[in-house]
Write a protein that holds these residues in place. Structure first.
Motif, PDB file in Angstrom:
ATOM      1  N   GLN A   1       1.349  -6.243   0.450  1.00  0.00           N
ATOM      2  CA  GLN A   1       1.174  -5.359  -0.862  1.00  0.00           C
ATOM      3  C   GLN A   1       0.526  -4.092  -0.647  1.00  0.00           C
ATOM      4  N   ALA A   2      -0.424  -3.880   0.153  1.00  0.00           N
ATOM      5  CA  ALA A   2      -0.977  -2.571   0.399  1.00  0.00           C
ATOM      6  C   ALA A   2      -0.058  -1.652   0.927  1.00  0.00           C
ATOM      7  N   GLN A   3       0.970  -2.067   1.912  1.00  0.00           N
ATOM      8  CA  GLN A   3       2.095  -1.354   2.581  1.00  0.00           C
ATOM      9  C   GLN A   3       3.105  -0.846   1.457  1.00  0.00           C
ATOM     10  N   ILE A   4       3.567  -1.689   0.670  1.00  0.00           N
ATOM     11  CA  ILE A   4       4.430  -1.605  -0.502  1.00  0.00           C
ATOM     12  C   ILE A   4       3.717  -0.372  -1.501  1.00  0.00           C
ATOM     13  N   ALA A   5       2.551  -0.539  -1.748  1.00  0.00           N
ATOM     14  CA  ALA A   5       1.722   0.339  -2.407  1.00  0.00           C
ATOM     15  C   ALA A   5       1.865   1.922  -1.789  1.00  0.00           C
ATOM     16  N   LYS A   6       1.644   1.951  -0.517  1.00  0.00           N
ATOM     17  CA  LYS A   6       1.631   3.084   0.013  1.00  0.00           C
ATOM     18  C   LYS A   6       2.707   3.778   0.073  1.00  0.00           C
ATOM     19  N   TYR A   7       3.732   3.191   0.311  1.00  0.00           N
ATOM     20  CA  TYR A   7       5.348   3.737   0.645  1.00  0.00           C
ATOM     21  C   TYR A   7       5.731   4.043  -0.671  1.00  0.00           C
ATOM     22  N   LEU A   8       5.266   3.610  -1.869  1.00  0.00           N
ATOM     23  CA  LEU A   8       5.910   3.709  -3.226  1.00  0.00           C
ATOM     24  C   LEU A   8       4.913   5.017  -3.688  1.00  0.00           C
ATOM     25  N   GLY A   9       4.035   5.305  -3.193  1.00  0.00           N
ATOM     26  CA  GLY A   9       2.679   6.076  -3.550  1.00  0.00           C
ATOM     27  C   GLY A   9       1.843   5.773  -4.790  1.00  0.00           C
ATOM     28  N   VAL A  10       2.034   4.453  -5.078  1.00  0.00           N
ATOM     29  CA  VAL A  10       1.284   3.926  -6.209  1.00  0.00           C
ATOM     30  C   VAL A  10       0.015   3.142  -5.840  1.00  0.00           C
ATOM     31  N   LYS A  11      -0.864   2.858  -6.819  1.00  0.00           N
ATOM     32  CA  LYS A  11      -1.825   1.735  -6.353  1.00  0.00           C
ATOM     33  C   LYS A  11      -1.458   0.273  -6.246  1.00  0.00           C
ATOM     34  N   ARG A  12      -1.998  -0.687  -5.961  1.00  0.00           N
ATOM     35  CA  ARG A  12      -1.554  -1.783  -5.304  1.00  0.00           C
ATOM     36  C   ARG A  12      -1.092  -2.590  -6.449  1.00  0.00           C
ATOM     37  N   GLN A  13      -2.077  -2.430  -7.700  1.00  0.00           N
ATOM     38  CA  GLN A  13      -1.489  -3.402  -8.829  1.00  0.00           C
ATOM     39  C   GLN A  13      -0.258  -2.838  -9.353  1.00  0.00           C
ATOM     40  N   THR A  14      -0.001  -1.481  -9.514  1.00  0.00           N
ATOM     41  CA  THR A  14       1.229  -1.088  -9.842  1.00  0.00           C
ATOM     42  C   THR A  14       2.404  -1.332  -8.916  1.00  0.00           C
ATOM     43  N   ALA A  15       2.114  -1.463  -7.652  1.00  0.00           N
ATOM     44  CA  ALA A  15       3.220  -1.930  -6.718  1.00  0.00           C
ATOM     45  C   ALA A  15       3.467  -3.340  -7.050  1.00  0.00           C
ATOM     46  N   ASN A  16       2.529  -4.235  -7.232  1.00  0.00           N
ATOM     47  CA  ASN A  16       2.740  -5.724  -7.625  1.00  0.00           C
ATOM     48  C   ASN A  16       3.440  -5.916  -8.708  1.00  0.00           C
ATOM     49  N   ARG A  17       3.331  -4.959  -9.847  1.00  0.00           N
ATOM     50  CA  ARG A  17       3.884  -4.920 -11.009  1.00  0.00           C
ATOM     51  C   ARG A  17       5.478  -4.428 -10.656  1.00  0.00           C
TER      52      ARG A  17
END
Length: 142
Positions: A71-87
Motif C-alpha cells: 500500500q505504501a508503494q502504491i501511495a508513493k508512486y501515485l503521489g498521494v497519502k496511503r489512505q487515498t491510495a487505498n481508496r
C-alpha cells in the motif's frame, strides 16, 4: 453478433538483458500504451484516477504477470497519502470495462506465521492489457 477486431490498447512486455562485463542478467518490465486505448474510449471511461492506479499497479508486474506492491508503494508512486491510495485501489477493483473487472486482488495469510502477505494483484485480459505473450480479449466494434 458483433464484429470482433483484434485491438491492443495496452501491453506489458518483459525484456531480459545480459551484461557481458558483470555476467549479471536483469529482467525489466515495460507497460506500453497504444493510442487505440484513447480511441476505443478505455481511458475516458476509466477516468484519470483508475487509469493511473492501474498503471502503477501494473508497473510492479513480475515475469508471471502478478503484481505485489505494498500500500505504501502504491501511495508513493501515485503521489498521494496511503489512505487515498487505498481508496483509489478500491475504486479500481470496483470498476468495470464492458461489464467486466479489469483487475483482481487476492490477499492471503502466510501458512508459516499466519501474517497477511502482500496483496497479489492480477490484471485481467478484459482490461486489454496484453501480458507478455498472451493475447487480450477482443473488443466488440461496430
Amino acid at each position: 453478433m458483433g464484429d470482433h477486431a483484434e485491438q491492443r490498447l495496452v501491453s506489458v512486455e518483459s525484456q531480459t538483458e545480459y551484461s557481458v562485463t558483470s555476467g549479471a542478467t536483469e529482467t525489466r518490465i515495460f507497460v506500453k500504451m497504444y493510442v487505440d486505448a484513447s480511441k476505443a474510449g478505455l481511458i475516458a471511461d476509466m477516468g484519470a484516477q483508475n487509469w493511473t492506479t492501474l498503471c502503477v499497479i501494473a508497473s510492479f508486474m513480475d515475469a508471471a504477470g502478478n503484481c505485489y506492491p505494498t500500500q505504501a508503494q502504491i501511495a508513493k508512486y501515485l503521489g498521494v497519502k496511503r489512505q487515498t491510495a487505498n481508496r483509489y485501489v478500491k475504486n479500481l477493483l470496483e470498476y468495470r470495462w464492458n461489464g467486466r473487472a479489469v483487475i483482481r486482488a487476492v490477499r492471503k495469510r502466510d501458512k508459516g506465521n499466519g501474517r497477511w502477505e502482500n496483496t497479489r494483484y492480477t490484471v485481467l485480459p478484459i482490461s486489454q492489457l496484453a501480458i507478455f505473450d498472451t493475447e487480450p480479449e477482443l473488443l466488440e466494434t461496430g
